[in-house]
Design a protein around this motif. Structure first.
Motif, short mmCIF file in Angstrom:
data_model
loop_
_atom_site.label_atom_id
_atom_site.label_comp_id
_atom_site.label_asym_id
_atom_site.label_seq_id
_atom_site.Cartn_x
_atom_site.Cartn_y
_atom_site.Cartn_z
N SER A 60 93.33 -13.89 -6.06
CA SER A 60 93.02 -14.81 -4.97
C SER A 60 92.71 -13.96 -3.74
CB SER A 60 94.21 -15.73 -4.70
OG SER A 60 93.98 -16.52 -3.54
N PHE A 61 91.58 -14.24 -3.11
CA PHE A 61 91.19 -13.44 -1.95
C PHE A 61 90.25 -14.26 -1.08
CE2 PHE A 61 87.89 -12.81 -5.05
CZ PHE A 61 86.71 -12.71 -4.33
N GLY A 62 90.12 -13.83 0.18
CA GLY A 62 89.14 -14.44 1.07
C GLY A 62 89.43 -15.89 1.36
N ASP A 63 88.49 -16.74 1.06
CA ASP A 63 88.41 -18.14 1.55
C ASP A 63 89.61 -19.05 1.32
OD1 ASP A 63 87.02 -21.09 0.65
OD2 ASP A 63 86.79 -20.40 2.69
N PRO A 64 90.38 -19.18 0.29
CA PRO A 64 90.47 -18.26 -0.81
C PRO A 64 89.56 -18.61 -2.00
CG PRO A 64 92.26 -19.81 -0.94
CD PRO A 64 91.48 -20.17 0.28
N HIS A 65 89.13 -17.57 -2.66
CA HIS A 65 88.44 -17.66 -3.93
C HIS A 65 89.46 -17.30 -5.00
CE1 HIS A 65 84.86 -17.61 -1.41
NE2 HIS A 65 85.33 -16.51 -0.85
N VAL A 66 89.54 -18.11 -6.03
CA VAL A 66 90.52 -17.89 -7.10
C VAL A 66 89.79 -17.60 -8.40
CG1 VAL A 66 92.36 -18.93 -8.48
CG2 VAL A 66 92.26 -19.34 -6.01
N THR A 108 94.67 -17.20 2.98
CA THR A 108 96.09 -17.03 2.67
C THR A 108 96.75 -16.17 3.73
OG1 THR A 108 95.69 -17.24 0.29
CG2 THR A 108 97.74 -16.18 0.97
N ARG A 109 97.83 -16.71 4.30
CA ARG A 109 98.53 -15.99 5.36
C ARG A 109 99.98 -15.65 4.99
NH1 ARG A 109 95.78 -15.39 9.76
NH2 ARG A 109 97.65 -15.01 11.01
N LYS A 110 100.42 -16.15 3.85
CA LYS A 110 101.77 -15.83 3.39
C LYS A 110 101.82 -15.86 1.88
CE LYS A 110 106.61 -17.34 3.81
NZ LYS A 110 107.54 -18.32 4.42
N LEU A 111 102.53 -14.92 1.27
CA LEU A 111 102.75 -14.87 -0.17
C LEU A 111 104.24 -14.73 -0.44
CD1 LEU A 111 99.85 -12.51 -1.32
CD2 LEU A 111 100.19 -14.86 -2.12
N THR A 112 104.73 -15.54 -1.37
CA THR A 112 106.12 -15.46 -1.80
C THR A 112 106.13 -15.22 -3.30
OG1 THR A 112 106.84 -16.99 -0.07
CG2 THR A 112 108.33 -16.65 -1.94
N ILE A 113 106.84 -14.19 -3.74
CA ILE A 113 106.90 -13.84 -5.16
C ILE A 113 108.37 -13.76 -5.57
CG2 ILE A 113 106.24 -12.19 -6.96
CD1 ILE A 113 104.05 -11.19 -5.08
N ILE A 114 108.74 -14.51 -6.60
CA ILE A 114 110.11 -14.49 -7.11
C ILE A 114 110.09 -13.91 -8.52
CG2 ILE A 114 112.16 -15.83 -7.67
CD1 ILE A 114 111.22 -17.93 -5.67
N THR A 175 101.75 -6.07 -13.37
CA THR A 175 101.48 -5.32 -12.14
C THR A 175 100.84 -6.26 -11.13
OG1 THR A 175 101.12 -3.25 -13.37
CG2 THR A 175 100.27 -3.35 -11.12
N ILE A 176 101.34 -6.22 -9.90
CA ILE A 176 100.82 -7.07 -8.82
C ILE A 176 100.40 -6.19 -7.66
CG2 ILE A 176 101.44 -8.81 -7.09
CD1 ILE A 176 103.40 -9.98 -9.15
N ILE A 177 99.24 -6.50 -7.09
CA ILE A 177 98.76 -5.81 -5.89
C ILE A 177 98.55 -6.84 -4.79
CG2 ILE A 177 96.86 -4.51 -4.85
CD1 ILE A 177 96.44 -3.12 -7.51
N ILE A 178 99.10 -6.55 -3.62
CA ILE A 178 98.94 -7.40 -2.44
C ILE A 178 98.28 -6.56 -1.36
CG2 ILE A 178 100.09 -8.82 -0.72
CD1 ILE A 178 102.43 -8.98 -2.79
N SER A 186 95.40 -10.87 0.15
CA SER A 186 94.79 -10.97 -1.17
C SER A 186 95.86 -10.69 -2.22
CB SER A 186 93.65 -9.96 -1.32
OG SER A 186 92.63 -10.20 -0.39
N PHE A 187 95.74 -11.37 -3.34
CA PHE A 187 96.71 -11.25 -4.44
C PHE A 187 95.95 -10.94 -5.72
CE2 PHE A 187 98.55 -13.38 -8.15
CZ PHE A 187 99.84 -12.85 -8.20
N SER A 188 96.46 -9.99 -6.50
CA SER A 188 95.83 -9.65 -7.78
C SER A 188 96.93 -9.31 -8.77
CB SER A 188 94.88 -8.46 -7.61
OG SER A 188 94.18 -8.19 -8.81
#
Length: 317
Positions: A60-66, A108-114, A175-178, A186-188
């Motif tokens: 997920s990145f940008g506008d967001p585009h998923v 996207t202005r906030k990401l929460t990962i559990i 593996t997660i990249i922020i 951006s989330f990948s």
């Protein structure tokens, strides 16, 4: 859950006494060869199945585009908190807001990962990132999965403090990249197939699984505001780092037009590079309107598309 206005407590919910069993985990053997390391997903999978596991990619990145696990590519208007992932092992939530007052497009202005409690591998860990606050540690200040025997199977590091964080969850093959660019996150993710599919019918809304719901995709009639940058300038800026006019290129142009910010080119370029690194099949790297379900007779029609047409394509996704 979200579309039914149900509340989700997230990290405030107490972890279960034992985490879920990983897919493919068999009974513990009392004799014979040593059992596979329960906190090394890839190694255990190979020992049990005689072949490496399959992997899936979402971003997920940008506008967001998923970009979903199934290679659907949507441009979304989602506002507020929406789950990217919600399964037995991971919960990822993105919180978005409009790029400008009155605009349909959001970022996207906030990401929460559990990372949920997992038997002998990890304690439950929560990671939260916000624009201008991309920590290189979990909420409790730790950089691993805790004091359990497999605690090192979850780790966090930063390649570029404040703008790039990478989280490795070896125990679930993930593996997660922020990243932070142009005032957005951006989330990948690269995740083992069995892990991504470990969810129930109640976990019915995951943007990485089903893409954006139809009601949350930008429609033909919802034209976003133009920025100060012209279409020709936006295309030129995006073309420098994205020579193939695929979904990433058109997303880049779309974002630059909406925001007027050339820095959005970096978000699209980074998303493409993550896909290149994470996708098991590089033939799926470049997605075109035909791949996303748009009724075009051939993906080769992309090349001569006029600027208005590509904006329509992004809107209907």
């Amino acid at each position: 859950m979200i579309q039914h206005n149900c509340s989700r407590q997230g990290p405030t919910a107490p972890p279960p006494p034992r985490g879920p069993a990983l897919p493919g985990a068999g009974p513990v053997r009392s004799s014979g060869p040593p059992a596979p390391d329960p906190c090394d997903y890839e190694g255990r999978f190979f020992r049990l199945n005689g072949q490496p596991p399959g992997f899936l990619h979402c971003a997920s990145f940008g506008d967001p585009h998923v970009r979903s696990f199934h290679h659907h590519f949507h441009t979304c208007r989602v506002q507020g908190a929406w789950p990217l992932l919600d399964n037995d092992f991971l919960f990822v939530q993105a919180t978005s807001s409009p790029v400008a007052s009155g605009a349909n497009a959001t970022t996207t202005r906030k990401l929460t990962i559990i990372f949920k409690n997992m038997q002998e591998c990890i304690d439950q860990k929560v990671y939260q990132a916000e624009v201008d606050n991309l920590p290189a540690a979990f909420e409790d200040g730790s950089i691993n999965g805790g004091d359990r025997p497999g605690g090192s199977s979850l780790s966090i590091r930063t390649a570029n403090p404040g703008s790039h964080v990478e989280i490795r969850a070896v125990y679930i093959g993930t593996t997660i990249i922020i990243r932070q660019t142009a005032g957005q996150l951006s989330f990948s993710i690269k995740v083992a197939e069995d892990v991504a599919r470990a969810f129930s019918a109640e976990q019915d809304l995951q943007l990485c699984v089903g893409g954006c719901p139809p009601s949350q995709r930008l429609s033909r009639s919802e034209r976003s505001r133009r920025g100060a940058i012209t279409i020709d300038t936006a295309r030129q800026l995006c073309k420098e780092g994205l020579p193939v006019e695929d979904a990433y290129f058109h997303s880049c142009v779309f974002d630059v037009l909406i925001s007027g910010d050339p820095n959005f080119t970096v978000a699209a370029q980074a998303a493409l590079e993550d896909a290149r690194a994470f996708l098991p099949d590089l033939e799926k790297l470049h997605l075109f309107p035909l791949d996303a379900g748009v009724p075009l007779s051939s993906a080769t029609l992309l090349a001569p598309l006029l600027s208005e047409v590509f904006v329509l394509w992004l809107c209907i996704q």
